[in-house]
Design a protein around this motif. Structure first.
Motif, short mmCIF file in Angstrom:
data_model
loop_
_atom_site.label_atom_id
_atom_site.label_comp_id
_atom_site.label_asym_id
_atom_site.label_seq_id
_atom_site.Cartn_x
_atom_site.Cartn_y
_atom_site.Cartn_z
N PRO A 91 0.80 -1.24 0.00
CA PRO A 91 0.00 0.00 0.00
C PRO A 91 0.83 1.28 0.00
O PRO A 91 0.43 2.28 -0.57
N ASN A 92 2.01 1.26 0.64
CA ASN A 92 2.83 2.48 0.72
C ASN A 92 4.15 2.29 -0.04
O ASN A 92 5.22 2.20 0.55
N ARG A 93 4.00 2.19 -1.37
CA ARG A 93 5.20 1.93 -2.17
C ARG A 93 6.07 3.18 -2.29
O ARG A 93 5.56 4.29 -2.38
N SER A 94 7.40 2.93 -2.31
CA SER A 94 8.36 4.03 -2.48
C SER A 94 8.42 4.41 -3.96
O SER A 94 7.84 3.74 -4.82
#
Length: 924
Positions: free
Chosen positions: A94-97
């Motif tokens: 969900p919180n990709r770089s």
């Protein structure tokens, strides 16, 4: 690349429905546990989609673009479903770089959305930087899903920097990226990759790319046979195939950034009509490739003999008078390949013009250009001849012939723009132009030109002018014959024969064709020889005997071309009898004087003999690679010399005793200090042996026979390379007994040899001396000592009953497996007039291992004595000729006797009987 539009897409694949079904399975358990079911759903979607597309292809068998776009669309949807499943359920992040981004690109043919049913799935995974663990996991999971569907995947995984670096170094990667199409994933990454590719890779490398692509194309053509008219073409990589069209698109895209083939018109590389021809050819070739994949169930691009009839049927081609469905299908195929060749020529020449106009001259010669010269109203510059304006041919259509004649005479190329105009205006050639004396004089000057008529006639043919001016030639344009003997289409074979004639006349083929090189300068009329070569196959595909029908065409056409009544009659005779010399040389016993008498009675003059011999040589040589060999050359030379002697001397020819004495003198010279053997064996050999065998063979035979006599050997077998005939001479000396011939033939077959000629002799003391000429299945001689030993041992085993011939021969594989595609009905012909002493039996049958052995055994069972055998192969068809008598030395005079022999030979030649024998062997 524009978006793929597919009618009724959800009938092919419903992505939303498939995605929902997968989500439902995952929700019920977990992504890991649901995996087998997910694979099953994907496999089912792939199978259903392929079945729907196969059904559509069956309904619209020529819809190549629709079929290939459909398969690309199906694969697009499956890959998108896989990607979404993997990033949503398998490896959610969900919180990709910023580095955890991934774009999926379709490349190559898949990138163009031209995907045949079993094409490779070529995809690229692109990331902003070096692969992060998450990206690697997603890529790996997707690949495993693709492999689980049994798809052949071509894939790469690269960062943006790696992608650009490798594209600069590798032409293949550069070409694949050129056709890169965004498939799914992060669109920003794709756009950055595209921007950098055009800015950092393409810019400044255009000329290099074109040069490398053309070099790659030339190497591919050479590998595939370097002719677009080979009868088993490769639809994808062959000359005139899909890859040639793709090369045009690649070059256009690289130079002008075109997004599709239609834009090649906008940038001036194709005209609108040429683009339509491009699309028609591409559509047909893609449809053919789709049928190839569908029928074979694999990625097959070779249009082999066994597949051609199936595809002709699938594409709804039907039989017509004189032409089978498969021949009509292949003729249409070659017409498309011809269009591709024409498009390639004008495209590349136009591109060359564009590049040349952009170059800036430097140095002392800056601004200097060779001044164009004027030749009969045409502009000639840089070795090219061009029409002065666009209406040139319309003002006088005879110029459509004239320009090619000037090009041949002055060694010029025809300018691409002028070729375009000629192709466009070819339809102006109608009845009035065909009868125009000037036009016909120009055509004859071109046909008999002294520089390179072959190349210029091929240009004329590809422009459509040749077939318009000579409509009978237009009928054989791109026509193939469905057999394994003829390698080229009829028009290409004819043009190559004319080219060979020109090269022989210029003296450049003296080594390969000494006879033709010697006599071509003595013929009465060059015009007759070149015209007969042009017309010898002109009536193929009409039903009936093409030689007879071709002679009728010659009688009508030659006066129009300006030939005199005498020349016309001579051309018609040559066309009517253009197969006579080869049939006589290869299927008759040249030592039998009746053969020469009958042949000369038809030829009647030395001039006809010279013309016919030259025509026969170029005709055979132009059939295809490997068809001409030194054995055929030797037989034709022998027939020519014997016929020339009789025509010169008439009935005052040398008598039998004089001929034998002359031969003995030559053999004595060849034997040198062993010449005493002739006298020592004088009581063994009668005159027929001395007349039947060439002097050099007798000089080989006599020392072997003398040594066997001295050693009192019951069996003596010799095998040696016989360079004069390009074969291996096998000599068997032993006690004569019934069945000797078929057993020797069986032994030779067991050793992997084919008998091409055989002479059977019995001495006055009951000894047999049998000479066999042997080659391998590819027409090459046995010359290594190990091969020669194998021949000797196999013959000895066969004669000593150490092997069971029938079971061993039945198990041998056919060297030409594709021959099974063809049907050859066995036929037997008897001729009691061809020889004073023998009945001549000719057997036509499908060629296969040990056919000669089976026929020889049948004749043994029929109580026949074989004096000589002559074996000729025409691809899948064998013609075996035997000179025979009954046990008392008489001919087969009664119809009942011949009927009984015919029945035995037909049974021996029958494939059904052979199949039954093979089954019996396998059961045993």
């Amino acid at each position: 690349m524009t978006a793929i539009r597919i009618p009724n897409q959800r009938a092919v694949i419903d992505r939303r429905k498939l995605t929902a079904a997968i989500a439902e399975e995952v929700a019920a358990t977990s992504a890991e546990k649901a995996r087998p079911r997910v694979v099953e759903l994907l496999r089912e979607a792939l199978a259903n989609g392929r079945a729907e597309l196969a059904r559509r292809l069956q309904e619209k068998p020529s819809a190549g673009h629709e079929c290939t776009h459909g398969h690309a669309f199906l694969m697009d949807q499956l890959i998108r479903v896989m990607h979404d499943h993997v990033v949503t359920h398998v490896y959610p992040a969900p919180n990709r770089s910023s580095g955890e981004r991934l774009a999926i690109i379709a490349v190559g043919g898949y990138g163009r959305a031209e995907m045949a049913p079993h094409s490779d799935v070529d995809i690229g995974f692109v990331t902003p930087t070096k692969d992060t663990p998450w990206c690697e996991q997603v890529i790996e999971a997707m690949l495993y899903f693709l492999w689980d569907l049994s798809l052949k995947v071509g894939h790469s995984s690269r960062s943006l920097d790696d992608l650009i670096r490798m594209a600069k170094q590798d032409l293949t990667i550069r070409t694949a990226l050129l056709e890169g199409r965004y498939l799914w994933g992060d669109q920003d990454v794709m756009e950055e990759a595209s921007r950098r590719f055009w800015a950092e890779v393409v810019r400044g490398s255009e000329a290099q790319f074109v040069a490398e692509k053309l070099a790659e194309r030339d190497a591919r053509h050479k590998r595939m046979g370097d002719s677009r008219y080979v009868v088993e073409p490769n639809v994808k990589d062959g000359k005139g195939g899909l890859r040639d069209l793709q090369t045009l698109y690649w070059i256009g895209k690289y130079i002008h950034k075109v997004r599709n083939a239609a834009e090649l018109v906008d940038v001036g590389l194709l005209t609108k009509s040429e683009y339509r021809a491009f699309r028609r050819a591409e559509n047909f070739l893609l449809a053919t490739r789709c049928h190839l994949h569908t029928i074979t169930g694999r990625a097959e691009d070779r249009l082999t003999f066994d597949l051609q009839p199936q595809i002709a049927k699938a594409m709804h081609f039907a039989d017509r008078t004189g032409k089978s469905a498969v021949e009509r299908f292949m003729q249409f195929y070659f017409l498309q390949a011809k269009h591709v060749g024409h498009l390639t020529g004008v495209f590349l020449a136009q591109l060359d013009e564009q590049i040349a106009s952009k170059r800036k001259a430097r140095g002392l010669l800056a601004g200097f250009r060779a001044k164009p010269r004027n030749v009969r109203g045409y502009r000639v510059s840089g070795g090219r001849i061009a029409a002065p304006h666009d209406l040139w041919f319309q003002q006088d259509p005879v110029r459509l012939i004239e320009i090619f004649q000037i090009a041949e005479e002055d060694n010029l190329e025809v300018h691409p723009e002028t070729m375009r105009m000629a192709s466009r205006d070819a339809g102006l050639i109608k009845g009035k132009i065909r009868k125009d004396k000037r036009a016909n004089d120009l055509f004859m000057k071109l046909l008999t030109g002294h520089n390179n008529p072959e190349v210029v006639l091929r240009w004329m043919n590809e422009a459509g002018v040749f077939g318009r001016f000579v409509p009978d030639f237009g009928k054989v344009n791109a026509q193939m014959q469905f057999d394994m003997y003829h390698h080229y289409t009829v028009d290409e074979h004819t043009i190559q024969a004319i080219g060979l004639l020109s090269r022989i006349e210029k003296g450049s083929l003296e080594q390969e064709h000494p006879l033709a090189s010697e006599i071509i300068g003595t013929v009465s009329s060059r015009r007759v020889l070149y015209t007969a070569t042009l017309l010898h196959d002109i009536a193929k595909g009409r039903g009936g005997d093409h030689s007879v029908l071709g002679a009728e065409v010659a009688m009508k056409l030659c006066p129009r071309l300006g030939l005199s009544a005498e020349e016309t009659e001579l051309v018609a005779w040559l066309v009517r009898h253009h197969l006579l010399m080869s049939a006589t040389a290869f299927k008759r016993d040249l030592s039998d004087m009746k053969t020469i008498i009958d042949f000369v009675s038809q030829v009647q003059s030395l001039d006809r003999l010279r013309l016919l011999a030259t025509l026969t040589i170029v005709d055979i040589r132009a059939v295809g690679p490997g068809i001409w060999n030194s054995w055929k050359g030797q037989l034709l030379s022998e027939l020519f010399e014997l016929s020339e002697e009789r025509l010169r001397l008439g009935h005052k020819r040398r008598g039998r005793a004089e001929r034998v004495a002359q031969r003995k003198a030559v053999v004595a010279e060849l034997l040198g200090d062993k010449a005493y053997i002739i006298e020592a064996l004088d009581d063994r050999f009668d005159d027929s042996y001395w007349i039947a065998e060439p002097e050099d063979v007798i000089a080989i035979n006599l020392p072997h026979y003398y040594a066997a006599k001295e050693k009192q050997d019951k069996l003596s077998i010799h095998a040696e390379y016989y360079e004069a005939r390009g074969a291996t001479l096998v000599t068997v000396i032993g006690d004569d007994h019934p069945g000797l011939f078929y057993r020797i033939a069986g032994g030779i077959h067991l050793a992997g040899g084919n008998v091409i000629d055989a002479r059977i002799h019995t001495t006055r003391v009951g000894k047999a001396l049998d000479n066999f000429l042997v080659q391998d299945p590819l027409g090459r001689p046995f010359r290594e000592e190990m091969q020669l030993d194998r021949l000797r041992v196999a013959i000895e085993d066969a004669l000593g009953n150490k092997v069971e011939l029938l079971p061993q021969l039945a198990k041998r594989p056919h060297p030409r497996a594709r021959a099974e595609t063809f049907e050859v009905r066995p036929r037997v012909f008897f001729d009691n007039m061809a020889s004073e002493r023998f009945t001549v039996i000719e057997v036509n049958a499908k060629d296969r291992p040990a056919l000669l052995n089976r026929l020889a055994r049948a004749m043994f069972e029929a109580n026949l004595m074989v004096n000589s055998a002559h074996i000729t192969h025409y691809g899948e068809r064998a013609v075996d000729t035997f000179y025979v008598t009954d046990l008392l030395g008489g001919k087969l005079d009664t119809a009942d006797r011949r009927k009984g022999v015919e029945q035995l030979l037909l049974e021996a030649a029958s494939e059904q009987v052979e199949a039954r024998q093979v089954e019996e062997v396998e059961d045993a």
